[in-house]
Design a protein around this motif. Structure first.
Motif, PDB file in Angstrom:
ATOM      1  N   GLY B  21       5.784  18.616   0.002  1.00 18.66           N
ATOM      2  CA  GLY B  21       5.312  19.633  -0.944  1.00 18.66           C
ATOM      3  C   GLY B  21       4.493  19.093  -2.096  1.00 18.66           C
ATOM      4  N   LYS B  22       4.241  17.770  -2.105  1.00 18.60           N
ATOM      5  CA  LYS B  22       3.477  17.174  -3.208  1.00 18.60           C
ATOM      6  C   LYS B  22       2.143  16.652  -2.670  1.00 18.60           C
ATOM      7  N   PRO B  23       1.110  16.654  -3.517  1.00 20.01           N
ATOM      8  CA  PRO B  23      -0.164  16.067  -3.057  1.00 20.01           C
ATOM      9  C   PRO B  23       0.047  14.609  -2.664  1.00 20.01           C
ATOM     10  N   LEU B  24      -0.572  14.225  -1.564  1.00 24.11           N
ATOM     11  CA  LEU B  24      -0.403  12.848  -1.079  1.00 24.11           C
ATOM     12  C   LEU B  24      -1.065  11.850  -2.024  1.00 24.11           C
ATOM     13  N   VAL B  25      -0.289  10.865  -2.451  1.00 25.88           N
ATOM     14  CA  VAL B  25      -0.828   9.736  -3.218  1.00 25.88           C
ATOM     15  C   VAL B  25      -0.677   8.518  -2.314  1.00 25.88           C
ATOM     16  N   PHE B  26      -1.773   8.109  -1.684  1.00 15.93           N
ATOM     17  CA  PHE B  26      -1.678   7.068  -0.666  1.00 15.93           C
ATOM     18  C   PHE B  26      -1.977   5.705  -1.269  1.00 15.93           C
ATOM     19  N   LEU B  27      -0.937   4.895  -1.387  1.00 19.69           N
ATOM     20  CA  LEU B  27      -1.075   3.565  -1.994  1.00 19.69           C
ATOM     21  C   LEU B  27      -0.626   2.480  -1.013  1.00 19.69           C
ATOM     22  N   ASP B  28      -1.001   2.667   0.252  1.00 13.17           N
ATOM     23  CA  ASP B  28      -0.629   1.675   1.265  1.00 13.17           C
ATOM     24  C   ASP B  28      -1.815   1.306   2.140  1.00 13.17           C
ATOM     25  N   SER B  29      -2.976   1.215   1.533  1.00 14.26           N
ATOM     26  CA  SER B  29      -4.181   0.907   2.313  1.00 14.26           C
ATOM     27  C   SER B  29      -4.205  -0.536   2.795  1.00 14.26           C
ATOM     28  N   ALA B  30      -3.422  -1.418   2.161  1.00 11.38           N
ATOM     29  CA  ALA B  30      -3.370  -2.798   2.643  1.00 11.38           C
ATOM     30  C   ALA B  30      -2.666  -2.862   3.994  1.00 11.38           C
ATOM     31  N   ALA B  31      -1.828  -1.874   4.295  1.00 18.22           N
ATOM     32  CA  ALA B  31      -1.185  -1.816   5.620  1.00 18.22           C
ATOM     33  C   ALA B  31      -2.167  -1.216   6.623  1.00 18.22           C
ATOM     34  N   SER B  32      -2.749  -0.088   6.250  1.00 23.53           N
ATOM     35  CA  SER B  32      -3.796   0.523   7.061  1.00 23.53           C
ATOM     36  C   SER B  32      -4.487   1.567   6.197  1.00 23.53           C
ATOM     37  N   ALA B 176       0.272  -9.780   0.507  1.00 21.99           N
ATOM     38  CA  ALA B 176       1.514  -9.529  -0.242  1.00 21.99           C
ATOM     39  C   ALA B 176       1.324  -9.729  -1.738  1.00 21.99           C
ATOM     40  N   LEU B 177       0.373 -10.586  -2.126  1.00 23.63           N
ATOM     41  CA  LEU B 177       0.218 -10.952  -3.539  1.00 23.63           C
ATOM     42  C   LEU B 177      -1.097 -10.489  -4.143  1.00 23.63           C
ATOM     43  N   GLY B 178      -2.062 -10.217  -3.303  1.00 24.52           N
ATOM     44  CA  GLY B 178      -3.380  -9.813  -3.790  1.00 24.52           C
ATOM     45  C   GLY B 178      -4.270 -10.975  -4.180  1.00 24.52           C
ATOM     46  N   THR B 327       0.423 -12.748  -9.732  1.00 27.18           N
ATOM     47  CA  THR B 327      -0.377 -12.445 -10.921  1.00 27.18           C
ATOM     48  C   THR B 327      -1.555 -13.411 -10.988  1.00 27.18           C
ATOM     49  N   ALA B 328      -2.191 -13.617  -9.851  1.00 26.28           N
ATOM     50  CA  ALA B 328      -3.299 -14.571  -9.779  1.00 26.28           C
ATOM     51  C   ALA B 328      -4.445 -14.132 -10.681  1.00 26.28           C
ATOM     52  N   GLU B 329      -5.190 -15.107 -11.159  1.00 24.50           N
ATOM     53  CA  GLU B 329      -6.335 -14.802 -12.003  1.00 24.50           C
ATOM     54  C   GLU B 329      -7.401 -14.041 -11.207  1.00 24.50           C
ATOM     55  N   ARG B 330      -7.643 -14.511  -9.987  1.00 27.70           N
ATOM     56  CA  ARG B 330      -8.581 -13.786  -9.112  1.00 27.70           C
ATOM     57  C   ARG B 330      -7.754 -12.975  -8.138  1.00 27.70           C
ATOM     58  N   LYS B 331      -7.746 -11.672  -8.344  1.00 32.39           N
ATOM     59  CA  LYS B 331      -6.816 -10.833  -7.595  1.00 32.39           C
ATOM     60  C   LYS B 331      -7.502  -9.563  -7.111  1.00 32.39           C
TER      61      LYS B 331
END
Lengths: 150, 406
Positions: B21-32, B176-178, B327-331
């Motif tokens: 019932g809630k608008p989709l907030v998709f925060l799993d693009s690193a998976a697919s 996993a870390l970015g 928390t890498a500097e280049r992320k």
């Protein structure tokens, strides 16, 4: 929010925060490891069995609220039961958490364990609720194998 | 034309859907990643108007399908900055591409006492194929360490590159870390000892411009589904002279020149590595996805995601009890975190009820979890269609988690 409250009932949150029978009981003579590789939950269940009765039971490990509370409530429920009674109780528990959310939950004989009825709404969490149980059954079989939910 | 994330968001039909019932907030693009309308259309258009098997028929439809696949190959070569399109091999995904190199190039060049060098931040797909190879050949897997921020310790890495190093395999960006790895530096160090470098670009291609010639690497792999293309198609890019010297991976139709019961001879590249009928529509869909991100502009996408990363990092750091892992500097815009008193799995379920999709678990990077002493993390990963509003929804969702586990 009602599904959320149904899943994370206060009994579950309490057992997650303060798990009962956490540790290895002094006279434990059987144990088994269990893991859920998908989410990283790990548990070891220790039992002492005398004349086919579970006289002591404890667990150690780390996991989500559902798996920790389930293991904790399980240890309370099975202490003093015969091994075959444990098996029957597991059967009822498993039937409850895997039953259709549309059906009336069969909670007969489950006592406090009925708080896990909310898991029915969350098929992805059934493995969490049953990890402790599968590990206990492996310990009772006396096989020192690792059980896995996968 | 400036990049407009709201407009881009409307290109993705699934993002208009509701979850619980809630608008989709998709925060799993690193998976697919989700698919834009143009990719969905391109796939369905293959089946509607030009579908037939490729490289076989003399009839019009087969020629059209073959042309469509080869056009996609050319687009991908351009997209990667590859000198030649025949260096682009279609596989199922990045995992298959890595396994292909392990089973062909590495089988030829790696023997007992040799070493394969990876980093501590690799995805299982860039660990297990090498472990399997080591078991078979008696070679040794070496692991370059990372620091507490999740950055490769380049000096330690350099010490591990020796004449025994027969291949270096590193992630361009850690899932996993970015962390964005300094691939140019890695290649430079590896070159000093003549070690070729395979780069796992699965997390990089959707988010920043990639130029394999500029990077100087020898192999570059990625999955189509993470760059808004269909699942089931991926790419191995390799330098032509290496690919030509490699034995075939799988045997079968399409990859042969002639077959008798006594002996078969093989096609040249790329076909030597493409046995059997490929995912024709998937390849064409991937070509459409490449057109889509190229049209928006990789630099514009990277700038937008950079803004989201900074905004989300600041917002999440303000959540009491939250600790960022990586928390890498280049992320890149991948944020792993743990929350005091709440297991990632419980976080995932509670956020799901708010319509927010995050990944929870070990992210197929168990050694990373061990390195940071956590069994699992929750991970929010961002793509071109995410906005600051998605970050706000995540923070509000985490407030609900904290209420439950107060």
């Amino acid at each position: 929010m009602s599904e959320l409250r149904e899943l994370y009932q206060s009994v579950i949150l309490d057992h997650n925060k303060r798990p009962r029978n956490f540790g290895e009981p002094p006279n434990a003579d059987h144990s088994a490891d269990g893991d859920n590789p998908l989410c990283g939950d790990k548990i070891t269940v220790h039992v002492a069995v005398k004349d086919d009765v579970v006289t002591e039971v404890g667990f150690v490990g780390e996991g989500c609220a559902i798996s920790t509370a389930s293991a904790s409530l399980m240890t309370e429920a099975v202490k003093g039961l015969g091994v075959d009674e444990v098996e029957r109780l597991f059967g009822k528990f498993h039937a409850l958490v895997t039953s259709s959310p549309q059906s009336e939950p069969a909670i007969g004989g489950l006592g406090k364990l009925q708080v896990f009825a909310g898991v029915r709404e969350f098929p992805m969490r059934v493995k969490c609720a049953t990890l402790g149980w599968h590990t206990l059954r492996a310990a009772l079989e006396g096989t020192d194998r690792t059980v896995s939910t996968e | 034309m400036t990049f407009d994330p709201e407009r881009a968001r409307r290109d993705f039909p699934i993002l208009a859907h509701k979850v619980h019932g809630k608008p989709l907030v998709f925060l799993d693009s690193a998976a697919s990643a989700q698919k834009p309308e143009c990719v969905i259309e391109a796939v369905s258009d293959v089946y509607r108007s030009c579908y037939a098997n490729i490289e076989r028929g003399v009839y019009e439809l087969s020629l059209r399908a073959t042309d469509a696949v080869e056009a996609a190959r050319c687009k991908i070569a351009d997209f990667l900055g590859a000198p030649e399109s025949r260096e682009v091999i279609f596989v199922r995904n990045a995992t298959e591409a890595i396994n292909l190199v392990a089973r062909t190039y590495a089988r030829q060049h790696v023997g007992e006492g040799d070493e394969i060098l990876v980093t501590h931040m690799e995805h299982h797909a860039n660990i297990v194929p090498w472990q399997m190879l080591c078991e078979e050949t008696g070679a040794r897997l070496r692991v370059a360490p990372i620091d507490d921020r999740g950055q490769l310790l380049l000096e330690e890495f350099a010490k591990l590159v020796t004449p025994r190093t027969k291949l270096v395999a590193v992630a361009h960006i850690s899932n996993a870390l970015g962390t964005i790895n300094p691939v140019e530096e890695i290649v430079r160090i590896a070159r000093e000892h003549g070690a070729p470098v395979l780069v796992d670009g699965a997390q990089a291609v959707p988010h920043q411009r990639v130029d394999v010639a500029g990077l100087g690497c020898d192999f570059y792999v990625f999955s189509g589904h993470k760059v808004f293309g269909p699942s089931g198609v991926g790419v191995l890019w390799g330098r032509a002279e290496l690919l030509e010297a490699m034995p075939p991976f799988m045997g079968g139709g399409s990859m042969i020149r002639s077959v008798t019961f006594e002996k078969s001879t093989y096609q040249g590249i790329p076909h030597k590595f493409e046995a059997g009928t490929p995912d024709i529509a998937g390849i064409v869909g991937l070509g459409a996805a490449i057109d889509y991100v190229s049209g928006l502009g990789l630099d514009a996408i990277a700038a937008h995601e950079r803004d989201l990363l900074i905004y989300a990092t600041n917002a999440l750091e303000a959540v009491p009890g939250l600790r960022l892992i990586g928390t890498a500097e280049r992320k890149a815009a991948v944020i792993s975190f743990v929350l005091e008193g709440a297991h990632p799995h419980d976080i995932g379920t509670i956020l799901d009820l708010e319509g927010i999709a995050v990944r929870t678990g070990h992210h197929c990077a168990q050694p990373v979890m061990d390195r940071f002493g956590v069994p699992a993390t929750a991970r929010a990963s961002f793509a071109l269609y995410n906005s600051r509003a998605d970050v706000d929804a995540l923070v509000a969702g985490l407030e609900k988690v904290r209420e439950v586990f107060a």
